[in-house]
Structures are given as C-alpha cells and as structure tokens.
Design a protein around this motif. Structure first.
Motif, PDB file in Angstrom:
ATOM      1  N   ILE A 156      32.758 -17.167  -2.132  1.00  0.00           N
ATOM      2  CA  ILE A 156      32.022 -16.477  -3.186  1.00  0.00           C
ATOM      3  C   ILE A 156      32.474 -15.027  -3.248  1.00  0.00           C
ATOM      4  O   ILE A 156      32.081 -14.196  -2.428  1.00  0.00           O
ATOM      5  N   SER A 157      33.332 -14.735  -4.230  1.00  0.00           N
ATOM      6  CA  SER A 157      33.961 -13.417  -4.282  1.00  0.00           C
ATOM      7  C   SER A 157      32.982 -12.326  -4.697  1.00  0.00           C
ATOM      8  O   SER A 157      33.287 -11.145  -4.537  1.00  0.00           O
ATOM      9  N   SER A 158      31.829 -12.684  -5.220  1.00  0.00           N
ATOM     10  CA  SER A 158      30.873 -11.653  -5.635  1.00  0.00           C
ATOM     11  C   SER A 158      30.013 -11.193  -4.464  1.00  0.00           C
ATOM     12  O   SER A 158      29.315 -10.183  -4.562  1.00  0.00           O
ATOM     13  N   ALA A 159      30.067 -11.892  -3.335  1.00  0.00           N
ATOM     14  CA  ALA A 159      29.263 -11.506  -2.167  1.00  0.00           C
ATOM     15  C   ALA A 159      30.024 -10.468  -1.350  1.00  0.00           C
ATOM     16  O   ALA A 159      31.250 -10.380  -1.423  1.00  0.00           O
ATOM     17  N   PRO A 160      29.316  -9.641  -0.553  1.00  0.00           N
ATOM     18  CA  PRO A 160      30.015  -8.687   0.321  1.00  0.00           C
ATOM     19  C   PRO A 160      30.893  -9.427   1.340  1.00  0.00           C
ATOM     20  O   PRO A 160      30.537 -10.521   1.780  1.00  0.00           O
ATOM     21  N   LEU A 161      32.039  -8.820   1.655  1.00  0.00           N
ATOM     22  CA  LEU A 161      33.058  -9.494   2.467  1.00  0.00           C
ATOM     23  C   LEU A 161      32.539 -10.067   3.791  1.00  0.00           C
ATOM     24  O   LEU A 161      32.870 -11.205   4.128  1.00  0.00           O
ATOM     25  N   PRO A 162      31.722  -9.325   4.572  1.00  0.00           N
ATOM     26  CA  PRO A 162      31.284  -9.889   5.866  1.00  0.00           C
ATOM     27  C   PRO A 162      30.453 -11.154   5.714  1.00  0.00           C
ATOM     28  O   PRO A 162      30.426 -12.013   6.600  1.00  0.00           O
ATOM     29  N   LEU A 163      29.756 -11.260   4.558  1.00  0.00           N
ATOM     30  CA  LEU A 163      28.886 -12.414   4.368  1.00  0.00           C
ATOM     31  C   LEU A 163      29.658 -13.663   3.946  1.00  0.00           C
ATOM     32  O   LEU A 163      29.177 -14.778   4.086  1.00  0.00           O
ATOM     33  N   ARG A 164      30.875 -13.437   3.419  1.00  0.00           N
ATOM     34  CA  ARG A 164      31.573 -14.549   2.764  1.00  0.00           C
ATOM     35  C   ARG A 164      31.838 -15.749   3.677  1.00  0.00           C
ATOM     36  O   ARG A 164      31.627 -16.884   3.262  1.00  0.00           O
ATOM     37  N   PRO A 165      32.280 -15.539   4.942  1.00  0.00           N
ATOM     38  CA  PRO A 165      32.523 -16.724   5.790  1.00  0.00           C
ATOM     39  C   PRO A 165      31.252 -17.536   6.021  1.00  0.00           C
ATOM     40  O   PRO A 165      31.279 -18.773   6.005  1.00  0.00           O
ATOM     41  N   ILE A 166      30.130 -16.841   6.212  1.00  0.00           N
ATOM     42  CA  ILE A 166      28.867 -17.557   6.446  1.00  0.00           C
ATOM     43  C   ILE A 166      28.494 -18.353   5.201  1.00  0.00           C
ATOM     44  O   ILE A 166      28.134 -19.535   5.262  1.00  0.00           O
ATOM     45  N   LEU A 167      28.605 -17.675   4.037  1.00  0.00           N
ATOM     46  CA  LEU A 167      28.286 -18.358   2.783  1.00  0.00           C
ATOM     47  C   LEU A 167      29.223 -19.542   2.558  1.00  0.00           C
ATOM     48  O   LEU A 167      28.794 -20.594   2.087  1.00  0.00           O
ATOM     49  N   ALA A 168      30.491 -19.343   2.941  1.00  0.00           N
ATOM     50  CA  ALA A 168      31.457 -20.431   2.770  1.00  0.00           C
ATOM     51  C   ALA A 168      31.035 -21.636   3.594  1.00  0.00           C
ATOM     52  O   ALA A 168      31.083 -22.778   3.115  1.00  0.00           O
ATOM     53  N   LEU A 169      30.577 -21.399   4.814  1.00  0.00           N
ATOM     54  CA  LEU A 169      30.119 -22.490   5.685  1.00  0.00           C
ATOM     55  C   LEU A 169      28.948 -23.228   5.026  1.00  0.00           C
ATOM     56  O   LEU A 169      28.925 -24.461   4.943  1.00  0.00           O
ATOM     57  N   ILE A 170      27.995 -22.412   4.532  1.00  0.00           N
ATOM     58  CA  ILE A 170      26.817 -23.021   3.896  1.00  0.00           C
ATOM     59  C   ILE A 170      27.232 -23.825   2.661  1.00  0.00           C
ATOM     60  O   ILE A 170      26.771 -24.959   2.449  1.00  0.00           O
ATOM     61  N   GLU A 171      28.137 -23.239   1.877  1.00  0.00           N
ATOM     62  CA  GLU A 171      28.595 -23.921   0.659  1.00  0.00           C
ATOM     63  C   GLU A 171      29.272 -25.247   0.991  1.00  0.00           C
ATOM     64  O   GLU A 171      29.049 -26.249   0.313  1.00  0.00           O
TER      65      GLU A 171
END
Lengths: 251, 175
Positions: A156-171
C-alpha cells in the motif's frame, strides 16, 4: 448421536442435519464420484430452472416482454450492471462467468426452499469449489494482466513506509482468507436456516407447542427467502470486487 | 425409509453431512458438470438473445422517440400555418369591412348632397311662389284701397276722380 439419544426420552425426534445427507438416487450402494445422487438431481433442477427462466422465458424475443421474459431481462440487467459498476467497464468480458455463478446459486438456494428438497449450496464442498474457482481465476487474471506488478495490490503505497511491510502481511493473509470466507458464508447461511427450520419442525411433535412451531417456521421461511437471494447477491458482488482487484491492483 | 435411516446413521457419523469427505468427489464432479452446462447455455443461447432483445428494444424506443419528435415538429409547423391563415383571414375581413364602410359613407354623402340640392331647389321654388303671392297680395291691396277710396268718395258725394285717387293711394302706400 447425542440428539437421537435425547429423543428416546422425550419422544421428540431431532434429525436437523439429515436433510443434507448425500445419498444415491438409485439403490443403496456407496457414493462414488460418478454416482447419480440427490446432488445430481437438484443440480439438474437448478439447470432446468436457469433454462426455463433465461432460455424458454425469452424465446418469444418480445419487444414488450412477458412476465417470465422480464424476470430474465431483470436478472441479466441486474448482474450486468453489478459487474459494470463494481468491477469496471473492462470486466464486462467476465460477465457470463459471474452470471453463471449467480444464476446457479440463486436457483439452487430457492430450490432448496422447496419442502423435502436437497440444498446443494448448503454443502461446503460445493461452495468451496466455486470460491476456489473465483480465487484462482482472479489470481491468474491478476498475474496475467499485470505480471509481477500485481503484487503491488499488497504494497500500500499511500501508507507510511515503516507500516507497509506489516500492512502487506495483513493484506496477504486477508487475500488468502478470501476463498474461505467466501465459501463458508454461503454454505453456513444456507445450512443454518434449513437446520433451524427442521428443529422447529421437530418441536411440532408436542401438540401444545405445534402452533407456535408452525408460526416460527413461517417466519424463518420468510427470512430464508430473503437470505437465499442476498447470499447469491453477496457471492456475486464479492466475485466482482475480487475481479476489480485483479484488473486494477493499484490502489 | 428404514434403509434410508440406516444409510443416514452410517454416513452422518461425523455429525455434519457437510464434513463427510466421502461425498466430496461426487458433489464436486456434479457441480462442475452443472456449472459448465449453465455456462454453455448462457453464452451460447441465453445471454446473446437477451442482449439482442434489449438492444432491439432500446433501438425501437429511440426510433419511436425520434418519430415522436418529428411529429411534434410537424404539429408545430401546422399550428404556425394555421395561425398565419387565421391572421390573413382576419386582415382580409378587416379590409372588407373597411371597404364596405367607405363605400357606404360615399353613398351616404352623395345621397345627402343630392337631397341637399333638391331641398335648396324646393326652397328657391317656394320662395318664388311666396314672392309671387306677396306681390299679388300688394296689388290686390292697392286695388281694394283704390276701389274703396272711390266708393267712399262717391258715398260722400264727391266726383269720381280716379286719377287723383290712384295717385293718393299709391303715395300713401309707398309712404
């Protein structure tokens, strides 16, 4: 079974799940993959219903439609608009696929409401095959159309960079849970309603409770009519949503 | 029924027939058959036909709307020509009325002037007659006066002197 053990004492016979048993139509042999069973019969009925509604009903090709023709046209327009609105204009090519799923589920659900019938869509085997079919199709379409960049669906490119791996896992987890929820939602809804009706019907064995039981069955039946349509609609619209993700993975 | 329930007890051992994996192959096979049959029927027959019908209907509706638009334009044109004819007829009627009025006025004027002339003639004639009558009457008065005067003179024993009397009477009348 526990319920059968109980019934010995009270005189009530609970067999709420017996209606879902798959058994051969002819003879008593084992259920092989090719055996003609009640599944075959009721799926054939749903094919017949689809043919009756969409082929026989529209055979007159009238400019001013008859009742059956306008129902067929309504179903066509309903699904077509849903595909166009939810999945986008470029998804119209997949309309026959979604129409097939929707018509089968809606016909099977309503045929399941006929007393003494067998509800094919109440079986996890049936809904899971359809959901897995959708899941695999959508994934293949995604990779085929966008190649490796389809994976940006999870990034999710609209999220802040540090959060992206966590969000990617959830996604990713939610992506793989899709077929499970997709199939269990439909099967669970159909099974629960029919089982509840059977339980209430079993209570009618006591004369005092019988009127209340009949009333409750009527109410649940009305609810089930609603659920039959809504679950078919939900299945189709979720398919459209997944298809949209495959066609337009970039948020 | 007995065989069915024994079958049920046998296959429903997990409690939920949905979790009886022995029937999965059967269900999946027939489901795939069903879906393929429905898909083929929809793509070969049903969906093209419904799409055709819908397109045909849309076309005929738009045709009808166009025809209606055409007819409406025609109706507007007809109304315009009608209005124009009405206005023309009105103007013509006005002209005719105006002409008739002028004609009548002219006729009336000539008749009045004719009548006036006749009346004037009659007046002149009447005046002449009156003049005549008046002059006649004066003559008569003179005659009467003369004869009366002569008679009075005779009666008084005077001589018949008509010349004198005539003279006196005329002077008296003039004076």
């Amino acid at each position: 079974m526990a319920s059968e053990a109980n019934s010995e004492g009270t005189g009530l016979v609970f067999h709420p799940m017996d209606q879902f048993i798959v058994k051969p139509l002819f003879g008593d042999g084992p259920v092989m993959w090719y055996t003609v069973t009640n599944v075959t019969l009721w799926m054939a009925f749903s094919v017949a219903a689809v043919v009756l509604l969409l082929v026989v009903g529209t055979s007159r090709r009238a400019i001013v439609p008859s009742r059956s023709q306008s129902i067929g046209e309504l179903a066509y327009g309903f699904v077509y608009k849903m595909v166009e609105d939810v999945a986008g204009k470029d998804a119209v090519g997949y309309f026959p696929y979604i129409m097939t799923l929707f018509m089968f589920i809606v016909c099977a659900n309503f045929l399941g409401l006929v007393p003494m019938s067998f509800t094919t869509t109440s079986h996890i085997a049936v809904t899971a095959v359809m959901a897995m079919g959708v899941f695999l199709t959508v994934t293949v379409i995604g990779f085929f159309k966008h190649g490796f960049s389809f994976l940006s669906l999870f990034w999710i490119s609209s999220a802040p960079l540090p959060l992206r791996p966590i969000l990617a896992l959830i996604e990713i987890i939610s992506y793989f849970v899709r077929p499970v929820s997709h199939s269990i939602r439909l099967a669970g809804n159909m099974m629960a309603g029919h089982a509840v009706i059977k339980v209430f019907a079993a209570f009618a064995g006591i004369a005092v409770i019988a009127p209340l039981s009949v009333l409750a069955i009527t109410a649940i039946y009305a609810l089930e009519i609603l659920v039959s349509f809504i679950q078919a609609y939900v299945f189709a619209i979720l398919t459209c949503v997944y298809l949209k993700d495959a066609l337009h993975p970039h948020h | 029924m007995a065989s069915n329930s024994s079958q049920a007890a046998e296959t429903a051992s997990p409690g939920m027939p949905q979790l009886d994996f022995s029937s999965f192959g059967n269900q999946i096979f027939w489901l795939v058959v069903t879906l393929v049959v429905i898909y083929v029927i929809l793509t070969r027959v049903a969906l093209p036909r419904i799409a055709d019908v819908l397109a045909e209907r849309r076309e005929s509706i738009s045709n009808d709307i166009a025809a209606a638009e055409d007819l409406k334009l025609k109706a507007v044109a007809a109304e315009e020509t009608y209005d124009k004819a009405l206005a023309d007829a009105r103007a013509e009627a006005g002209n005719i009325v105006e002409g008739a009025k002028a004609e009548m006025k002219a006729e009336l004027a000539t008749a009045i002037s004719k009548a006036d002339a006749e009346i004037a003639e009659k007046i002149v004639e009447g005046e002449k007659i009156i003049q005549e009558i008046r002059s006649n009457a004066l003559e008569s008065v003179e005659e009467v006066a003369k004869s009366t005067a002569t008679a009075i003179i005779e009666a008084l024993g005077g001589k018949d002197d008509s010349k004198f009397v005539d003279k006196a009477v005329s002077s008296e009348m003039k004076g």
